[in-house]
Design a protein around this motif. Sequence first.
Motif, short mmCIF file in Angstrom:
data_model
loop_
_atom_site.label_atom_id
_atom_site.label_comp_id
_atom_site.label_asym_id
_atom_site.label_seq_id
_atom_site.Cartn_x
_atom_site.Cartn_y
_atom_site.Cartn_z
N ASP A 117 -5.93 11.85 5.19
CA ASP A 117 -5.92 10.43 5.55
C ASP A 117 -7.13 9.73 4.97
OD1 ASP A 117 -3.54 9.89 6.91
OD2 ASP A 117 -4.29 10.79 8.75
N GLN A 118 -6.98 8.43 4.77
CA GLN A 118 -8.07 7.59 4.32
C GLN A 118 -8.05 6.30 5.13
OE1 GLN A 118 -7.34 5.96 0.25
NE2 GLN A 118 -5.31 6.90 0.45
N VAL A 119 -9.20 5.66 5.20
CA VAL A 119 -9.31 4.34 5.81
C VAL A 119 -9.79 3.40 4.72
CG1 VAL A 119 -10.38 2.93 7.60
CG2 VAL A 119 -9.85 5.34 8.07
N LEU A 120 -9.02 2.36 4.47
CA LEU A 120 -9.34 1.37 3.47
C LEU A 120 -9.72 0.06 4.16
CD1 LEU A 120 -6.29 1.89 1.07
CD2 LEU A 120 -8.52 3.02 0.94
N GLU A 121 -10.71 -0.62 3.64
CA GLU A 121 -10.95 -2.01 4.01
C GLU A 121 -10.51 -2.86 2.84
OE1 GLU A 121 -14.47 -5.25 5.06
OE2 GLU A 121 -14.92 -3.11 5.16
N ILE A 122 -9.54 -3.74 3.08
CA ILE A 122 -9.01 -4.57 2.01
C ILE A 122 -9.30 -6.04 2.28
CG2 ILE A 122 -7.18 -2.91 1.51
CD1 ILE A 122 -5.22 -4.91 2.85
N ARG A 123 -9.48 -6.79 1.22
CA ARG A 123 -9.64 -8.24 1.28
C ARG A 123 -8.40 -8.87 0.65
NH1 ARG A 123 -11.44 -12.35 -2.06
NH2 ARG A 123 -11.89 -10.87 -3.75
N PRO A 124 -7.58 -9.58 1.46
CA PRO A 124 -6.41 -10.22 0.88
C PRO A 124 -6.80 -11.20 -0.23
CG PRO A 124 -6.25 -10.19 3.27
CD PRO A 124 -7.64 -9.74 2.92
N VAL A 125 -6.06 -11.17 -1.33
CA VAL A 125 -6.32 -12.02 -2.48
C VAL A 125 -5.04 -12.76 -2.84
CG1 VAL A 125 -6.99 -12.11 -4.91
CG2 VAL A 125 -8.12 -10.49 -3.36
N GLY A 126 -5.12 -14.09 -2.85
CA GLY A 126 -3.96 -14.88 -3.22
C GLY A 126 -2.80 -14.63 -2.29
N ALA A 127 -1.59 -14.71 -2.84
CA ALA A 127 -0.38 -14.55 -2.04
C ALA A 127 0.20 -13.16 -2.08
CB ALA A 127 0.68 -15.55 -2.51
N CYS A 169 0.89 -1.17 0.00
CA CYS A 169 0.00 0.00 0.00
C CYS A 169 0.92 1.21 0.00
CB CYS A 169 -0.92 -0.02 1.22
SG CYS A 169 -2.08 1.37 1.29
N ALA A 170 1.55 1.44 -1.13
CA ALA A 170 2.60 2.45 -1.21
C ALA A 170 2.80 2.84 -2.66
CB ALA A 170 3.90 1.88 -0.63
N ASP A 171 2.31 4.03 -3.01
CA ASP A 171 2.52 4.56 -4.35
C ASP A 171 2.51 6.07 -4.29
OD1 ASP A 171 -0.21 5.37 -4.35
OD2 ASP A 171 -0.84 3.45 -5.22
N THR A 172 2.40 6.71 -5.42
CA THR A 172 2.48 8.17 -5.47
C THR A 172 1.33 8.84 -4.72
OG1 THR A 172 3.56 8.01 -7.62
CG2 THR A 172 2.63 10.16 -7.03
N ILE A 229 -9.66 -3.61 -2.61
CA ILE A 229 -10.25 -2.59 -1.74
C ILE A 229 -11.77 -2.71 -1.85
CG2 ILE A 229 -10.49 -0.12 -1.30
CD1 ILE A 229 -7.71 0.24 -2.51
N VAL A 230 -12.43 -3.08 -0.74
CA VAL A 230 -13.86 -3.33 -0.77
C VAL A 230 -14.67 -2.20 -0.13
CG1 VAL A 230 -13.52 -5.83 -0.81
CG2 VAL A 230 -13.78 -4.67 1.40
N TRP A 231 -14.00 -1.29 0.57
CA TRP A 231 -14.68 -0.15 1.20
C TRP A 231 -13.62 0.90 1.50
CZ3 TRP A 231 -14.24 2.38 5.96
CH2 TRP A 231 -15.30 3.21 6.33
N GLU A 232 -14.00 2.17 1.41
CA GLU A 232 -13.04 3.22 1.73
C GLU A 232 -13.73 4.49 2.21
OE1 GLU A 232 -11.09 4.74 -2.07
OE2 GLU A 232 -12.01 2.85 -2.76
N GLY A 244 -12.12 -11.48 8.11
CA GLY A 244 -10.84 -11.73 7.48
C GLY A 244 -10.28 -10.55 6.71
N ASN A 245 -11.08 -9.51 6.53
CA ASN A 245 -10.58 -8.30 5.88
C ASN A 245 -9.73 -7.49 6.86
OD1 ASN A 245 -11.98 -9.13 3.65
ND2 ASN A 245 -13.61 -7.59 3.81
N ILE A 246 -9.13 -6.43 6.37
CA ILE A 246 -8.22 -5.62 7.19
C ILE A 246 -8.52 -4.15 6.96
CG2 ILE A 246 -5.81 -5.08 7.70
CD1 ILE A 246 -5.11 -7.76 6.25
N LEU A 247 -8.67 -3.37 8.04
CA LEU A 247 -8.73 -1.92 7.93
C LEU A 247 -7.31 -1.36 7.93
CD1 LEU A 247 -11.61 -0.90 10.41
CD2 LEU A 247 -11.72 -1.10 7.91
N VAL A 248 -7.08 -0.40 7.05
CA VAL A 248 -5.75 0.17 6.85
C VAL A 248 -5.85 1.69 6.88
CG1 VAL A 248 -3.79 0.36 5.27
CG2 VAL A 248 -5.08 -1.79 5.41
N ILE A 249 -5.00 2.34 7.67
CA ILE A 249 -4.86 3.79 7.62
C ILE A 249 -3.81 4.12 6.56
CG2 ILE A 249 -4.16 5.86 8.87
CD1 ILE A 249 -4.98 4.45 11.44
#
Length: 567
Positions: A248-258, A197-200, A263-266, A214-219
Amino acid sequence: MSRPATRLVPPIGVLVLLLALVLGAPRAGAFVVQDGDHSPRDGHDHAAPHDGHDHDGAHDDDHDGSHADADGSADDADSADDAADDGPPDFSAFMSLSELDEGGPRGLRVNDPRAWPGYTLLQPINSNSIHLIDMDGEVVHTWDVGAAPGAWSYLLPDGNLLVASRIDESPTFRGGGIGGLLRKIAPDGTVVWEWRCADTFRWQHHDLEPLPNGNILVIAWDLVPAREILKHGRDPREVDRERGFHADQVLEIRPVGADDAEIVWEWHAKDHLVQDFEENLLNHGWIAEHPGRIDVNGEHRKDAPLTEAELKEQQELLEGMKALGYVGGSDDDADDEGERKPGDWLHTNGVDYDPVHDLIVLSTPHFSELWVIDHSTTTEEAAGSTGGRYGKGGDILWRWGNPRRYGAGQDGDQVLRYQHNPTWIHGEDGSLRVLVFNNGKGRDDGDYSSVDELVLPFDPDTGFSRQPGKPFGPREPIWSYSAGDDFFSAFISGAQRLPNGNTLICSGAAGRIFEVTPGGEVVWDYRNPLGGDVEPPESAGRAPPLALFRADRYGTDDPGVAAVLGN
């Protein structure tokens, strides 16, 4: 871009004084700010229940604890980088020296039978390793993750460790708590999932929150170009023209594969702004009439937002001063950017999720506030002010700690000081509560930390309540622990309510973890001897060698612990 020279002007009281000096006559209208009640500090431990009566809180002397040049707190995000310009930073103003106990023994100090048994996860800031220790302070497992921490880590029920690690080559973002690489690491060190979770335009920092599904909230930081945030009424003097504005943003992500995630909610803070800087720009309004929105100039205000009547009076006074030649100037005169401002606006450093009511609590230390938002919204609703279980979309449902930020208080009403790690608690009486580490630099009665428990004015059917024009409740914590000079960390740190009613506290700067009873007795005390082997880059925050971001206790019957220990 030219700056409107007459939009942000001195407070009414200053203009009144200047005009009176020129005209030789007094004029009504100056603010009088009352100091709050001051409680003496006696240096002893205090864990006190409260009865809910009015109090004025802590006076911040026009500073909110977020800038070293203001009141000594960490400026560039959870660090004391500005504590010394030459040589190693001097952290003495940011921590309790008695907790550090330089030269004294590190490791376990106290292990009383009343402590809640379990295993404590600790993560030294200046290290590439994360450790699990037992009640005797012995390390029972270590994860060598190969990078310094970029947020707090969580031991998952399957024994994997959810880790955010620091990526050091960010071209845009910088500051303490910077991360960028999210991973799940098995007990044997195998990386079973990772995602950058790192880009421009965005960069993860500070905290994560694993969800029941199983999802993750991310700041994450949310880059807003300078030209864009200026359209939303940000004072040009407070915009970094080169790096832009980091909301700032809060993302809810669902891990996919390896190695992927969806991003399923933001939720984005930039979707919920209000400003009284320029009526012809976006989101103009009276701050006090929009407590669910965020004052885009709120973190650098030196005075409470003005009402419409006060603003009109101030403008009349300003015109009088301009006629006398005491204020004014063209737009060209105001075009100099001056000192470049840091882009990190909110510095959101903590997130927690309440699955019962589908609520998220955030810690925004640059505002010295806690915010609650509705997670039941869709992403579209989260960008607006309608929808969701509580009908307000992504607007702030409840906020607490510094009511001046939304026009409902003055300096003396500020209670939180650069706080960290809010966590939800459900009271036995059904009440909704939050536990928070109040770092406490800049209090009227001196620098000291506290852990505060708040009962929120919440009804599951109707949501949060507030009297019009008044701050959100509660008036004061229902429980609080402090110990004067013997407990103080100006940055990092956290607290956890344990199942037996005790509270685990991490005084991060000194690397101390201790457990207190409801009555304030210390029943477990550990001074971290681990870490200090990694030097942070210039783009990250600094901390003392043995500092800890925070710590969590897992029970002896926790499935994650069983998976790690193999029993």
